[in-house]
Design a protein around this motif. Structure first.
Motif, PDB file in Angstrom:
ATOM      1  N   THR A   1       0.864 -32.999   3.911  1.00 24.11           N
ATOM      2  CA  THR A   1       0.338 -33.684   2.722  1.00 24.11           C
ATOM      3  C   THR A   1       0.617 -32.878   1.467  1.00 24.11           C
ATOM      4  O   THR A   1       1.034 -33.429   0.433  1.00 24.11           O
ATOM      5  CB  THR A   1      -1.174 -33.912   2.882  1.00 24.11           C
ATOM      6  OG1 THR A   1      -1.410 -34.721   4.032  1.00 24.11           O
ATOM      7  CG2 THR A   1      -1.742 -34.604   1.652  1.00 24.11           C
ATOM      8  N   LEU A   2       0.399 -31.569   1.510  1.00 23.87           N
ATOM      9  CA  LEU A   2       0.642 -30.722   0.338  1.00 23.87           C
ATOM     10  C   LEU A   2       2.110 -30.747  -0.062  1.00 23.87           C
ATOM     11  O   LEU A   2       2.439 -30.790  -1.260  1.00 23.87           O
ATOM     12  CB  LEU A   2       0.190 -29.287   0.633  1.00 23.87           C
ATOM     13  CG  LEU A   2      -1.313 -29.092   0.855  1.00 23.87           C
ATOM     14  CD1 LEU A   2      -1.603 -27.650   1.243  1.00 23.87           C
ATOM     15  CD2 LEU A   2      -2.095 -29.484  -0.395  1.00 23.87           C
ATOM     16  N   ILE A   3       2.993 -30.728   0.924  1.00 22.96           N
ATOM     17  CA  ILE A   3       4.429 -30.768   0.615  1.00 22.96           C
ATOM     18  C   ILE A   3       4.803 -32.099  -0.035  1.00 22.96           C
ATOM     19  O   ILE A   3       5.546 -32.138  -1.026  1.00 22.96           O
ATOM     20  CB  ILE A   3       5.245 -30.532   1.899  1.00 22.96           C
ATOM     21  CG1 ILE A   3       5.071 -29.095   2.381  1.00 22.96           C
ATOM     22  CG2 ILE A   3       6.726 -30.834   1.657  1.00 22.96           C
ATOM     23  CD1 ILE A   3       5.729 -28.818   3.727  1.00 22.96           C
ATOM     24  N   VAL A   4       4.276 -33.201   0.497  1.00 21.53           N
ATOM     25  CA  VAL A   4       4.617 -34.518  -0.038  1.00 21.53           C
ATOM     26  C   VAL A   4       4.063 -34.690  -1.451  1.00 21.53           C
ATOM     27  O   VAL A   4       4.717 -35.301  -2.308  1.00 21.53           O
ATOM     28  CB  VAL A   4       4.104 -35.623   0.902  1.00 21.53           C
ATOM     29  CG1 VAL A   4       4.232 -36.997   0.256  1.00 21.53           C
ATOM     30  CG2 VAL A   4       4.882 -35.592   2.212  1.00 21.53           C
TER      31      VAL A   4
ATOM     32  N   ASP B   1      -2.400 -34.918  15.371  1.00 21.67           N
ATOM     33  CA  ASP B   1      -1.410 -35.965  15.624  1.00 21.67           C
ATOM     34  C   ASP B   1      -0.958 -36.660  14.341  1.00 21.67           C
ATOM     35  O   ASP B   1       0.215 -37.023  14.207  1.00 21.67           O
ATOM     36  CB  ASP B   1      -1.994 -37.017  16.575  1.00 21.67           C
ATOM     37  CG  ASP B   1      -1.905 -36.580  18.032  1.00 21.67           C
ATOM     38  OD1 ASP B   1      -1.350 -35.493  18.280  1.00 21.67           O
ATOM     39  OD2 ASP B   1      -2.381 -37.319  18.904  1.00 21.67           O
ATOM     40  N   ASP B   2      -1.886 -36.874  13.429  1.00 24.34           N
ATOM     41  CA  ASP B   2      -1.605 -37.724  12.263  1.00 24.34           C
ATOM     42  C   ASP B   2      -1.225 -36.932  11.028  1.00 24.34           C
ATOM     43  O   ASP B   2      -1.324 -37.439   9.910  1.00 24.34           O
ATOM     44  CB  ASP B   2      -2.833 -38.592  11.964  1.00 24.34           C
ATOM     45  CG  ASP B   2      -3.221 -39.476  13.138  1.00 24.34           C
ATOM     46  OD1 ASP B   2      -2.307 -40.003  13.795  1.00 24.34           O
ATOM     47  OD2 ASP B   2      -4.429 -39.628  13.390  1.00 24.34           O
ATOM     48  N   TRP B   3      -0.763 -35.712  11.194  1.00 25.40           N
ATOM     49  CA  TRP B   3      -0.446 -34.875  10.029  1.00 25.40           C
ATOM     50  C   TRP B   3       0.645 -35.504   9.165  1.00 25.40           C
ATOM     51  O   TRP B   3       0.653 -35.326   7.942  1.00 25.40           O
ATOM     52  CB  TRP B   3      -0.006 -33.486  10.497  1.00 25.40           C
ATOM     53  CG  TRP B   3       1.331 -33.474  11.186  1.00 25.40           C
ATOM     54  CD1 TRP B   3       1.570 -33.611  12.515  1.00 25.40           C
ATOM     55  CD2 TRP B   3       2.612 -33.318  10.567  1.00 25.40           C
ATOM     56  NE1 TRP B   3       2.917 -33.563  12.781  1.00 25.40           N
ATOM     57  CE2 TRP B   3       3.586 -33.378  11.602  1.00 25.40           C
ATOM     58  CE3 TRP B   3       3.042 -33.131   9.258  1.00 25.40           C
ATOM     59  CZ2 TRP B   3       4.938 -33.259  11.353  1.00 25.40           C
ATOM     60  CZ3 TRP B   3       4.399 -33.019   9.003  1.00 25.40           C
ATOM     61  CH2 TRP B   3       5.334 -33.065  10.044  1.00 25.40           C
ATOM     62  N   TRP B   4       1.553 -36.248   9.795  1.00 26.54           N
ATOM     63  CA  TRP B   4       2.658 -36.850   9.036  1.00 26.54           C
ATOM     64  C   TRP B   4       2.367 -38.295   8.648  1.00 26.54           C
ATOM     65  O   TRP B   4       3.023 -38.839   7.758  1.00 26.54           O
ATOM     66  CB  TRP B   4       3.950 -36.789   9.858  1.00 26.54           C
ATOM     67  CG  TRP B   4       3.893 -37.565  11.139  1.00 26.54           C
ATOM     68  CD1 TRP B   4       3.462 -37.125  12.353  1.00 26.54           C
ATOM     69  CD2 TRP B   4       4.273 -38.935  11.329  1.00 26.54           C
ATOM     70  NE1 TRP B   4       3.545 -38.129  13.298  1.00 26.54           N
ATOM     71  CE2 TRP B   4       4.049 -39.258  12.693  1.00 26.54           C
ATOM     72  CE3 TRP B   4       4.776 -39.922  10.484  1.00 26.54           C
ATOM     73  CZ2 TRP B   4       4.311 -40.512  13.228  1.00 26.54           C
ATOM     74  CZ3 TRP B   4       5.035 -41.176  11.011  1.00 26.54           C
ATOM     75  CH2 TRP B   4       4.810 -41.464  12.362  1.00 26.54           C
TER      76      TRP B   4
ATOM     77  N   ILE C   1      -6.046 -37.045  -9.567  1.00 27.69           N
ATOM     78  CA  ILE C   1      -6.193 -37.398  -8.154  1.00 27.69           C
ATOM     79  C   ILE C   1      -5.338 -36.472  -7.282  1.00 27.69           C
ATOM     80  O   ILE C   1      -5.779 -36.033  -6.216  1.00 27.69           O
ATOM     81  CB  ILE C   1      -5.816 -38.867  -7.930  1.00 27.69           C
ATOM     82  CG1 ILE C   1      -6.769 -39.783  -8.708  1.00 27.69           C
ATOM     83  CG2 ILE C   1      -5.853 -39.227  -6.451  1.00 27.69           C
ATOM     84  CD1 ILE C   1      -6.395 -41.249  -8.667  1.00 27.69           C
ATOM     85  N   ALA C   2      -4.137 -36.161  -7.752  1.00 27.08           N
ATOM     86  CA  ALA C   2      -3.287 -35.241  -6.990  1.00 27.08           C
ATOM     87  C   ALA C   2      -3.932 -33.860  -6.905  1.00 27.08           C
ATOM     88  O   ALA C   2      -3.914 -33.213  -5.846  1.00 27.08           O
ATOM     89  CB  ALA C   2      -1.906 -35.147  -7.633  1.00 27.08           C
ATOM     90  N   GLY C   3      -4.530 -33.398  -8.008  1.00 30.49           N
ATOM     91  CA  GLY C   3      -5.215 -32.110  -7.991  1.00 30.49           C
ATOM     92  C   GLY C   3      -6.400 -32.115  -7.044  1.00 30.49           C
ATOM     93  O   GLY C   3      -6.626 -31.144  -6.300  1.00 30.49           O
TER      94      GLY C   3
ATOM     95  N   LEU D   1       2.550 -41.998   0.346  1.00 30.52           N
ATOM     96  CA  LEU D   1       2.986 -41.302  -0.871  1.00 30.52           C
ATOM     97  C   LEU D   1       4.459 -40.925  -0.771  1.00 30.52           C
ATOM     98  O   LEU D   1       5.193 -40.993  -1.765  1.00 30.52           O
ATOM     99  CB  LEU D   1       2.129 -40.053  -1.088  1.00 30.52           C
ATOM    100  CG  LEU D   1       2.452 -39.225  -2.330  1.00 30.52           C
ATOM    101  CD1 LEU D   1       2.368 -40.072  -3.598  1.00 30.52           C
ATOM    102  CD2 LEU D   1       1.514 -38.016  -2.433  1.00 30.52           C
ATOM    103  N   TRP D   2       4.896 -40.546   0.408  1.00 28.56           N
ATOM    104  CA  TRP D   2       6.314 -40.233   0.619  1.00 28.56           C
ATOM    105  C   TRP D   2       7.178 -41.467   0.355  1.00 28.56           C
ATOM    106  O   TRP D   2       8.208 -41.386  -0.327  1.00 28.56           O
ATOM    107  CB  TRP D   2       6.520 -39.718   2.032  1.00 28.56           C
ATOM    108  CG  TRP D   2       7.950 -39.655   2.469  1.00 28.56           C
ATOM    109  CD1 TRP D   2       8.599 -40.495   3.314  1.00 28.56           C
ATOM    110  CD2 TRP D   2       8.938 -38.692   2.059  1.00 28.56           C
ATOM    111  NE1 TRP D   2       9.906 -40.131   3.470  1.00 28.56           N
ATOM    112  CE2 TRP D   2      10.156 -39.026   2.710  1.00 28.56           C
ATOM    113  CE3 TRP D   2       8.905 -37.593   1.214  1.00 28.56           C
ATOM    114  CZ2 TRP D   2      11.311 -38.286   2.532  1.00 28.56           C
ATOM    115  CZ3 TRP D   2      10.075 -36.858   1.033  1.00 28.56           C
ATOM    116  CH2 TRP D   2      11.257 -37.206   1.686  1.00 28.56           C
TER     117      TRP D   2
END
Length: 338
Positions: free
Chosen positions: A196-199, A81-84, A138-140, A90-91
């Motif tokens: 998350t990976l796309i954002v 449910d919370d994938w977005w 942190i992104a990595g 961050l978006w």
């Protein structure tokens, strides 16, 4: 003492809300009261940076608090449910940085006939190496964590034992085997983490473009050293907003993986007179520390953005005060005493 504890738990928002622990960390940041951002006097971009650093930062932390509150208050009915919701802070931070980049377009008060110069600099020319590498690290780590949680996910048989509120059957690979396939726990796989990976990729691209464009923005030939000061302040402000949004998302992902991975079941053992023995899943050893680290990371993101908003307002106020006192610092012969 217990009465005070239960009163605080009832009065305060849930600890899962980003600003609950974040407000405490924000208060602790004032151990070092020095401003995190400073605007050079005479810069024509102070107004844009002030709006970005105050309203923009508060908008990101507000969205992070609202999203974390919604996640804490609702059950995950599908396993994803919370994938977005987790990457939303961050978006929003990327949107704020992109809007600031558009607002910082070519100077509008360039003197008529003035010669403008365009340079070809690296995007990191005005950035702080420490801040840049912190964001990248942190992104990595977030990308590695999401990729690992995708890799260990699998599909579950329709007649399997499911833990939690995940409806079944489903053909999506969102389950982690529990004790070698004895049961299955939802909350993993690409349906949970692809957003998350796309954002993360979008935020990195937005930051790169915004910093590169600003580093190579045209300037008037012969302009004073204010150029480096204002662009250094700009890059620092934009990176701090992106870092705050990244920490909020990173914390939400860690809390999610830690919460789903920490599931356990109680088994009655005859040798122990029917006493329950609780058995955890395969990632139970790291689930609890990861969950606690998620609370801390999310709170750090909220505290950073709240402190950035306050310090941006302080920097703008200090700039107005310095301009207001400037006429009193002119000597009798008209020379400006700086």
């Amino acid at each position: 003492m217990l009465d005070l504890y239960f009163w605080l738990r009832a009065a305060l928002p849930p600890l899962e809300v980003a600003t609950t622990i974040g407000a405490l960390l924000f208060a602790l940041t004032w151990v070092a009261p020095r401003r995190w951002v400073t605007f050079p006097a005479g810069s024509n971009r102070v107004r844009t940076l002030t709006i970005t650093g105050t309203l923009g930062a508060l908008f990101v932390v507000g969205v992070g608090a609202a999203v974390s509150a919604h996640i804490a208050a609702t059950a995950d009915g599908s396993g994803f449910d919370d994938w977005w919701r987790r990457p939303t802070p961050l978006w929003v931070a990327a949107v704020v940085v992109a809007a600031a980049g558009v607002a910082l377009r070519e100077r509008r008060n360039t003197p008529a006939g003035a010669l403008q110069v365009r340079t070809l600099r690296d995007w990191r020319h005005f950035t702080s190496p420490g801040l840049t590498w912190t964001w990248a690290a942190i992104a990595g780590a977030l990308v590695i964590l999401c990729t690992w949680h995708i890799a260990i996910a699998t599909r579950a048989p329709a007649d399997a034992l499911f833990l939690g509120d995940v409806p079944h059957p489903t053909d999506l690979p969102i389950f982690v085997p529990f004790q070698g396939g004895f049961a299955f726990v939802g909350g993993a796989g690409w349906p949970n983490h692809v957003g998350t990976l796309i954002v993360v990729g979008i935020a990195a691209a937005v930051g790169f473009v915004a910093l590169r464009v600003d580093a190579n923005r045209r300037f008037v030939q012969g302009s004073p050293s204010i150029l480096r000061a204002e662009r250094t302040a700009t890059s620092r402000l934009l990176l701090l907003i992106l870092l705050g949004g990244l920490l909020l998302t990173f914390g939400a992902v860690c809390m999610h993986i830690g919460a789903t991975g920490g599931a356990s079941i109680g088994l009655a053992v005859e040798e122990a007179n029917g006493a329950l023995v609780y058995v955890g899943g395969g990632i139970g050893l790291i689930a609890r520390p990861l969950n606690l680290f998620g609370y801390f990371s999310q709170a750090c993101g909220a505290a950073l953005l709240m402190r950035l908003a306050v310090d941006t307002a302080r920097a703008a106020y200090a700039g107005r005060r310095s301009r207001a006192t400037l006429p009193a610092e002119i000597s009798a012969d008209g020379a400006v005493l700086l």
